[in-house]
Design a protein around this motif. Structure first.
Motif, short mmCIF file in Angstrom:
data_model
loop_
_atom_site.label_atom_id
_atom_site.label_comp_id
_atom_site.label_asym_id
_atom_site.label_seq_id
_atom_site.Cartn_x
_atom_site.Cartn_y
_atom_site.Cartn_z
N ARG A 47 0.83 -1.21 0.00
CA ARG A 47 0.00 0.00 0.00
C ARG A 47 0.86 1.27 0.00
NH1 ARG A 47 -3.14 -3.71 2.99
NH2 ARG A 47 -5.33 -3.77 2.33
N GLY A 48 1.93 1.23 -0.79
CA GLY A 48 2.84 2.36 -0.86
C GLY A 48 2.80 3.05 -2.21
N HIS A 49 3.65 4.05 -2.37
CA HIS A 49 3.70 4.84 -3.60
C HIS A 49 5.12 4.81 -4.17
CE1 HIS A 49 -0.25 6.27 -2.35
NE2 HIS A 49 0.28 6.53 -1.18
N VAL A 50 5.23 5.13 -5.46
CA VAL A 50 6.49 4.93 -6.17
C VAL A 50 6.90 6.21 -6.89
CG1 VAL A 50 7.61 3.67 -8.04
CG2 VAL A 50 6.09 2.47 -6.49
N LEU A 51 8.20 6.52 -6.78
CA LEU A 51 8.80 7.60 -7.55
C LEU A 51 9.64 6.95 -8.65
CD1 LEU A 51 9.18 10.70 -7.73
CD2 LEU A 51 11.18 10.44 -6.26
N LEU A 52 9.28 7.21 -9.91
CA LEU A 52 9.99 6.65 -11.05
C LEU A 52 10.91 7.72 -11.62
CD1 LEU A 52 6.96 4.93 -12.84
CD2 LEU A 52 8.80 3.75 -11.66
N GLU A 53 12.19 7.42 -11.68
CA GLU A 53 13.15 8.40 -12.19
C GLU A 53 13.83 7.84 -13.43
OE1 GLU A 53 15.60 11.23 -9.65
OE2 GLU A 53 17.11 9.77 -10.26
N GLY A 54 13.77 8.62 -14.50
CA GLY A 54 14.40 8.21 -15.75
C GLY A 54 14.25 9.31 -16.78
N VAL A 55 15.12 9.28 -17.78
CA VAL A 55 15.05 10.30 -18.82
C VAL A 55 13.79 10.09 -19.65
CG1 VAL A 55 17.56 10.51 -18.94
CG2 VAL A 55 16.40 8.87 -20.43
N PRO A 56 13.33 11.12 -20.37
CA PRO A 56 12.13 10.95 -21.20
C PRO A 56 12.32 9.85 -22.24
CG PRO A 56 12.68 13.28 -20.96
CD PRO A 56 13.83 12.51 -20.38
N GLY A 57 11.24 9.12 -22.50
CA GLY A 57 11.26 8.13 -23.57
C GLY A 57 11.67 6.74 -23.18
N VAL A 58 11.67 6.42 -21.87
CA VAL A 58 12.03 5.06 -21.45
C VAL A 58 10.81 4.26 -21.00
CG1 VAL A 58 14.44 5.54 -20.88
CG2 VAL A 58 12.67 5.93 -19.15
N ALA A 59 9.62 4.72 -21.41
CA ALA A 59 8.36 3.98 -21.22
C ALA A 59 7.84 4.01 -19.78
CB ALA A 59 8.50 2.53 -21.69
N LYS A 60 8.08 5.09 -19.05
CA LYS A 60 7.55 5.18 -17.68
C LYS A 60 6.02 5.23 -17.69
CE LYS A 60 9.89 8.92 -16.59
NZ LYS A 60 10.73 9.13 -17.82
N THR A 61 5.46 6.07 -18.57
CA THR A 61 4.00 6.17 -18.66
C THR A 61 3.40 4.86 -19.15
OG1 THR A 61 4.16 8.54 -19.13
CG2 THR A 61 2.10 7.46 -19.71
N LEU A 62 4.00 4.28 -20.19
CA LEU A 62 3.50 3.01 -20.73
C LEU A 62 3.55 1.91 -19.69
CD1 LEU A 62 2.50 1.43 -23.19
CD2 LEU A 62 4.89 1.07 -23.85
N LEU A 63 4.56 1.93 -18.84
CA LEU A 63 4.71 0.92 -17.80
C LEU A 63 3.52 0.96 -16.84
CD1 LEU A 63 6.50 -1.19 -16.34
CD2 LEU A 63 7.60 0.70 -15.16
N VAL A 64 3.14 2.16 -16.39
CA VAL A 64 2.01 2.29 -15.46
C VAL A 64 0.70 1.91 -16.15
CG1 VAL A 64 0.71 3.92 -14.04
CG2 VAL A 64 3.20 4.04 -14.10
N ARG A 65 0.52 2.32 -17.40
CA ARG A 65 -0.70 1.98 -18.12
C ARG A 65 -0.82 0.48 -18.33
NH1 ARG A 65 -0.37 3.76 -23.19
NH2 ARG A 65 -2.55 3.15 -23.54
N ALA A 66 0.29 -0.16 -18.67
CA ALA A 66 0.27 -1.60 -18.87
C ALA A 66 -0.02 -2.34 -17.57
CB ALA A 66 1.61 -2.07 -19.45
N LEU A 67 0.54 -1.84 -16.47
CA LEU A 67 0.28 -2.45 -15.16
C LEU A 67 -1.21 -2.34 -14.82
CD1 LEU A 67 1.44 -3.66 -12.49
CD2 LEU A 67 1.56 -1.31 -11.63
N ALA A 68 -1.80 -1.17 -15.06
CA ALA A 68 -3.21 -0.98 -14.77
C ALA A 68 -4.08 -1.92 -15.62
CB ALA A 68 -3.61 0.47 -15.02
N SER A 69 -3.72 -2.11 -16.88
CA SER A 69 -4.49 -3.00 -17.75
C SER A 69 -4.37 -4.45 -17.31
CB SER A 69 -4.00 -2.88 -19.20
OG SER A 69 -4.25 -1.59 -19.72
N ALA A 70 -3.16 -4.85 -16.91
CA ALA A 70 -2.94 -6.24 -16.50
C ALA A 70 -3.59 -6.55 -15.15
CB ALA A 70 -1.45 -6.54 -16.44
N LEU A 71 -3.82 -5.51 -14.35
CA LEU A 71 -4.47 -5.70 -13.05
C LEU A 71 -5.94 -5.30 -13.05
CD1 LEU A 71 -1.74 -4.46 -10.53
CD2 LEU A 71 -2.62 -6.78 -10.77
N GLU A 72 -6.43 -4.87 -14.20
CA GLU A 72 -7.83 -4.44 -14.34
C GLU A 72 -8.16 -3.32 -13.35
OE1 GLU A 72 -11.71 -6.99 -15.83
OE2 GLU A 72 -10.43 -7.81 -14.28
#
Length: 327
Positions: A47-72
């Motif tokens: 039940r925690g929160h995450v800080l994602l650090e990385g340069v633009p274009g390494v799929a940070k947004t896509l990663l969260v969207r894919a996780l949400a889809s896989a977990l419904e």
């Protein structure tokens, strides 16, 4: 005489199998970011929160969207900008001329996975509007608290190399994040795989077409959380966690060490990792595995150490190498 029925799989085992399938499912959209996927799952279990650090274009947004889809799970994205107001995140009261009354219009924070994109680009007043949501899992508007959905996770992103026009997160807010995950540039092989997928027609905006399907849901996640809460922690392991955190407070390279909240966080993430790897007890290796992502944002380097090229990760790794490991 009827044939014996096969042994039923326990809820805990079923939940673990579902969460392990996440890597395969998310891998259909995101290439080579298994550690970040695992970190997000650990955060959900704790039940925690995450800080994602990385340069633009390494799929940070896509990663969260894919996780949400896989977990419904429901997900919303907010692009943090200098003119973003707290009400743009939490919601506000809106006057209805037909009823002559004010009604609450929920903001994007009312979701399961909130992607706070480039959180350090908005002023502290707006950053702090997330504090109550992250800590209390509620939003107070006009004196009335409103509960957020369950599960609820904030995945905030920030760029590690561009600081002009940004507002660095204060230590108090950084401490609210359970994990800080680095999202690195892909290897040459992984980058070739990314380009090949795009050449074959992969569209990151259409995850269903990419084949990402729900493999778990809130029920499996809740069963997993209950199982994690039963993972045993010996007094020796608790002492090991405390010794690591106390060592950061004495390090000559740091002006700020890990607080007791950080020690509690490390114990929680180690328990989640132990359960994910199939054990009902925590080992020193579990603590070591989660030490960097759990502690790296909770310490502050001395300016002179930073000038010498010392990093938070190197300090923590040095501490892990010197603190005695329980037998």
């Amino acid at each position: 005489m009827s044939a014996p029925t096969p042994e039923t799989v326990t809820t805990s085992d079923s939940a673990r199998a579902s969460l392990e399938a996440l890597r395969t499912e998310i891998g259909k959209a995101v290439v080579g970011q298994d550690p970040a996927v695992t970190g997000l799952v650990v955060a959900l279990l704790c039940r925690g929160h995450v800080l994602l650090e990385g340069v633009p274009g390494v799929a940070k947004t896509l990663l969260v969207r894919a996780l949400a889809s896989a977990l419904e799970l429901d997900t919303k994205r907010v692009q943090f900008t200098p003119d973003l107001m707290p009400a743009d995140i939490t919601g506000s009261l809106v006057y209805d001329s037909r009823t002559a009354e004010f009604s609450f219009q929920p903001g994007p924070v009312f979701t399961n996975l909130l992607l706070a994109d480039e959180i350090n680009r908005t002023p502290p007043k707006t950053q702090s509007s997330l504090l109550e949501a992250m800590e209390e899992r509620q939003v107070t508007v006009d004196g009335e608290p409103r509960l957020l959905p369950e599960p609820f996770l904030v995945a905030a992103t920030q760029n590690p190399v561009e600081y002009e026009g940004t507002y660095p997160l204060p230590e108090a807010q950084l401490d609210r994040f359970l994990l800080k995950l680095t999202v690195p540039l892909p290897s040459r092989e992984d980058e070739i795989s990314v380009l090949t997928r795009h050449a074959e027609g992969f569209d990151p905006r259409d995850l269903k077409a990419a084949g990402v399907r729900p493999v778990a849901g809130p029920a499996e996640l809740e069963a997993a959380r209950e199982a994690v809460a039963k993972v045993a922690v010996s007094p020796e392991i608790a002492g090991y966690v405390v010794d690591i955190c106390r060592a950061t407070r004495k390090s000559p390279s740091l002006t700020l060490g890990v607080s007791p909240r950080g020690a509690t966080a490390l114990l929680s993430t180690a328990r989640a990792w132990a359960w994910l790897t199939g054990r009902d007890y925590v080992t020193p290796d579990d603590v070591k595995a989660l030490a960097l992502p759990t502690l790296r944002h909770r310490v502050q380097l001395r300016p002179e150490a930073e000038m010498e090229g010392v990093t938070s990760d190197s300090v923590i790794n040095s501490i892990l190498a010197h603190v005695p490991v329980p037998r």
